[in-house]
Write an enzyme that holds these catalytic residues in place. Structure first.
Site, PDB file in Angstrom:
ATOM      1  N   THR A 154      -1.520   6.418  -9.266  1.00  0.00           N
ATOM      2  CA  THR A 154      -1.393   4.978  -9.515  1.00  0.00           C
ATOM      3  C   THR A 154      -2.737   4.391  -9.917  1.00  0.00           C
ATOM      4  O   THR A 154      -3.773   4.774  -9.364  1.00  0.00           O
ATOM      5  CB  THR A 154      -0.812   4.214  -8.301  1.00  0.00           C
ATOM      6  OG1 THR A 154      -0.757   2.823  -8.640  1.00  0.00           O
ATOM      7  CG2 THR A 154      -1.614   4.397  -7.038  1.00  0.00           C
TER       8      THR A 154
ATOM      9  N   CYS B 183      32.853  -7.774  -9.581  1.00  0.00           N
ATOM     10  CA  CYS B 183      33.265  -9.150  -9.922  1.00  0.00           C
ATOM     11  C   CYS B 183      33.367  -9.386 -11.429  1.00  0.00           C
ATOM     12  O   CYS B 183      33.780 -10.467 -11.855  1.00  0.00           O
ATOM     13  CB  CYS B 183      32.313 -10.160  -9.287  1.00  0.00           C
ATOM     14  SG  CYS B 183      30.721 -10.259 -10.116  1.00  0.00           S
TER      15      CYS B 183
ATOM     16  N   HIS C 194       9.745  -1.086  -6.793  1.00  0.00           N
ATOM     17  CA  HIS C 194      10.026  -1.752  -8.068  1.00  0.00           C
ATOM     18  C   HIS C 194      11.445  -1.491  -8.565  1.00  0.00           C
ATOM     19  O   HIS C 194      11.714  -1.614  -9.757  1.00  0.00           O
ATOM     20  CB  HIS C 194       8.990  -1.313  -9.122  1.00  0.00           C
ATOM     21  CG  HIS C 194       7.600  -1.796  -8.825  1.00  0.00           C
ATOM     22  ND1 HIS C 194       6.468  -1.308  -9.447  1.00  0.00           N
ATOM     23  CD2 HIS C 194       7.155  -2.744  -7.949  1.00  0.00           C
ATOM     24  CE1 HIS C 194       5.396  -1.926  -8.973  1.00  0.00           C
ATOM     25  NE2 HIS C 194       5.781  -2.794  -8.054  1.00  0.00           N
TER      26      HIS C 194
HETATM   27  P1  OAD Z   1      -0.145   3.068 -14.338  1.00  0.00           P
HETATM   28  O1  OAD Z   1       0.376   3.487 -15.666  1.00  0.00           O
HETATM   29  O2  OAD Z   1      -0.769   1.736 -14.203  1.00  0.00           O
HETATM   30  O3  OAD Z   1      -1.224   4.124 -13.866  1.00  0.00           O
HETATM   31  C1  OAD Z   1      -0.993   5.495 -13.957  1.00  0.00           C
HETATM   32  C2  OAD Z   1      -2.084   6.201 -13.180  1.00  0.00           C
HETATM   33  O4  OAD Z   1      -1.761   7.578 -13.174  1.00  0.00           O
HETATM   34  C3  OAD Z   1      -3.495   6.079 -13.799  1.00  0.00           C
HETATM   35  O5  OAD Z   1      -4.429   5.775 -12.791  1.00  0.00           O
HETATM   36  C4  OAD Z   1      -3.759   7.466 -14.386  1.00  0.00           C
HETATM   37  O6  OAD Z   1      -5.122   7.843 -14.279  1.00  0.00           O
HETATM   38  C5  OAD Z   1      -2.918   8.323 -13.474  1.00  0.00           C
HETATM   39  N1  OAD Z   1      -2.428   9.563 -14.084  1.00  0.00           N
HETATM   40  C6  OAD Z   1      -2.190   9.840 -15.398  1.00  0.00           C
HETATM   41  N2  OAD Z   1      -1.720  11.077 -15.524  1.00  0.00           N
HETATM   42  C7  OAD Z   1      -1.638  11.612 -14.285  1.00  0.00           C
HETATM   43  C8  OAD Z   1      -1.202  12.849 -13.751  1.00  0.00           C
HETATM   44  N3  OAD Z   1      -0.748  13.810 -14.557  1.00  0.00           N
HETATM   45  N4  OAD Z   1      -1.275  13.025 -12.417  1.00  0.00           N
HETATM   46  C9  OAD Z   1      -1.719  12.046 -11.586  1.00  0.00           C
HETATM   47  N5  OAD Z   1      -2.138  10.849 -12.042  1.00  0.00           N
HETATM   48  C10 OAD Z   1      -2.098  10.631 -13.362  1.00  0.00           C
HETATM   49  O7  OAD Z   1       1.031   3.293 -13.293  1.00  0.00           O
HETATM   50  P2  OAD Z   1       1.280   2.587 -11.886  1.00  0.00           P
HETATM   51  O8  OAD Z   1       0.017   2.443 -11.123  1.00  0.00           O
HETATM   52  O9  OAD Z   1       2.407   3.298 -11.257  1.00  0.00           O
HETATM   53  O10 OAD Z   1       5.551  -2.049 -12.573  1.00  0.00           O
HETATM   54  O11 OAD Z   1       1.758   1.167 -12.376  1.00  0.00           O
HETATM   55  C11 OAD Z   1       2.161   0.260 -11.435  1.00  0.00           C
HETATM   56  C12 OAD Z   1       3.192  -0.643 -12.020  1.00  0.00           C
HETATM   57  O12 OAD Z   1       2.712  -1.202 -13.253  1.00  0.00           O
HETATM   58  C13 OAD Z   1       4.471   0.029 -12.442  1.00  0.00           C
HETATM   59  O13 OAD Z   1       5.338   0.301 -11.358  1.00  0.00           O
HETATM   60  C14 OAD Z   1       5.059  -0.973 -13.365  1.00  0.00           C
HETATM   61  C15 OAD Z   1       3.837  -1.401 -14.141  1.00  0.00           C
HETATM   62  O14 OAD Z   1       3.806  -2.723 -14.503  1.00  0.00           O
HETATM   63  C16 OAD Z   1       6.662  -2.691 -12.928  1.00  0.00           C
HETATM   64  O15 OAD Z   1       7.311  -2.371 -13.908  1.00  0.00           O
HETATM   65  C17 OAD Z   1       7.037  -3.790 -11.992  1.00  0.00           C
END
Ligand code: OAD
Length: 255
Positions: free
Chosen positions: A195, A157, A127
């Site tokens: 995630t 540029c 991302h």
């Molecule tokens: P999310 O915010 O959707 O999910 C975070 C995950 O981390 C959840 O499943 C939580 O349960 C878990 N979590 C919370 N605290 C934690 C900890 N201390 N240790 C381990 N896990 C924990 O984040 P992503 O899945 O990364 O995209 O989101 C994916 C994408 O959604 C991001 O990259 C972003 C967003 O839209 C863009 O901006 C393109």
């Protein structure tokens, strides 16, 4: 000792091809908010205090940038400054050490904060990142520094530059995505950490690995749509779950 830790650790120790998919939870202990879940950026109650009632989803789009580039840049500068002043946590270091030890270990991240790299890892950024701007005209990447002027301009540029991130509705960087696909298709062990598994196509990497016969490990304090696919799920935060899982020694018996 969490159930499944011994089995997961043994699978990792035996593997020479490992692929990791990281999400926002990996950086939570460094003080970077996640998107979804408690305290997440995408939660309406949090967003109202951010930018005059606008939901952050509506800031992370090409349309928002066309409408109000200064507002979008202000939000990204705030996130850049938070990330730049944060420190990698023990889970970031545990992944970097895993990569140094395993013959082929691809770390694929959805995170834009640069903390995995600062812990010493080579990372495939699905991302993009907060650390650079990207010229709207020639696509030249420019490093950002604390307090940068909005909007930044291209040093090559002179055209206006945009945040070097992937917005909703945009394609992932093709070469990075292809490398991630190959790594997950060939992995003996795949690890998904921090995630929510709801954003595609990133989440499909876990299914791809599983279909290819990989041993799938999930580390997440909450259940996700990927949990039912996992051979082992560690219901733990990244800093609690990764160091014991990825440390060099064998887990204690009966783990
Ligand atoms: P999310 O915010 O959707 O999910 C975070 C995950 O981390 C959840 O499943 C939580 O349960 C878990 N979590 C919370 N605290 C934690 C900890 N201390 N240790 C381990 N896990 C924990 O984040 P992503 O899945 O990364 O995209 O989101 C994916 C994408 O959604 C991001 O990259 C972003 C967003 O839209 C863009 O901006 C393109």
């Amino acid at each position: 000792m969490p159930s499944g830790l011994t089995e997961a650790k043994a699978a990792l120790l035996a593997a020479s091809r490992v692929a990791v998919l990281a999400g926002a939870g990996l950086s939570a202990a460094s003080g970077i908010p996640t998107f979804r879940g408690q305290g997440g950026l995408w939660r309406p109650s949090e967003t109202r205090t951010l930018f005059e009632g606008l939901r952050p989803e509506s800031l992370a789009t090409p349309e928002a940038y066309r409408r109000d580039p200064e507002l979008v840049w202000t939000w990204y500068r705030q996130r850049f400054e938070l990330a730049a002043q944060a420190e990698p946590n023990p889970a970031h270091y545990a992944l970097a050490e895993l990569q140094a030890r395993v013959a082929e270990c691809s770390l694929v991240t959805q995170n834009v904060d640069g903390l995995q790299q600062r812990a010493g890892a080579r990372v495939l950024e699905l991302h993009g990142n907060l650390t650079h701007s990207r010229c709207e005209c020639c696509e030249h990447l420019g490093p950002l520094a604390l307090g940068f002027a909005i909007p930044p301009y291209c040093s090559r540029c002179g055209h206006r530059a945009r945040p070097n991130v992937v917005w909703f509705g945009e394609l992932l960087p093709q070469a990075v995505w292809e490398e991630a696909l190959a790594a997950f298709a060939q992995a003996e062990v795949a690890l998904v950490v921090g995630t929510s598994g709801v954003v595609e196509p990133a989440a499909s990497l876990a299914r791809l690995a599983k279909d290819g016969g990989a041993f799938l490990i999930e580390v997440n304090p909450e259940a996700t749509p990927l949990s039912h696919l996992a051979d082992v799920t560690l219901r733990a935060s990244a800093v609690e779950g990764l160091p014991p899982l990825l440390g060099k020694g064998h887990a204690a018996p009966n783990g």
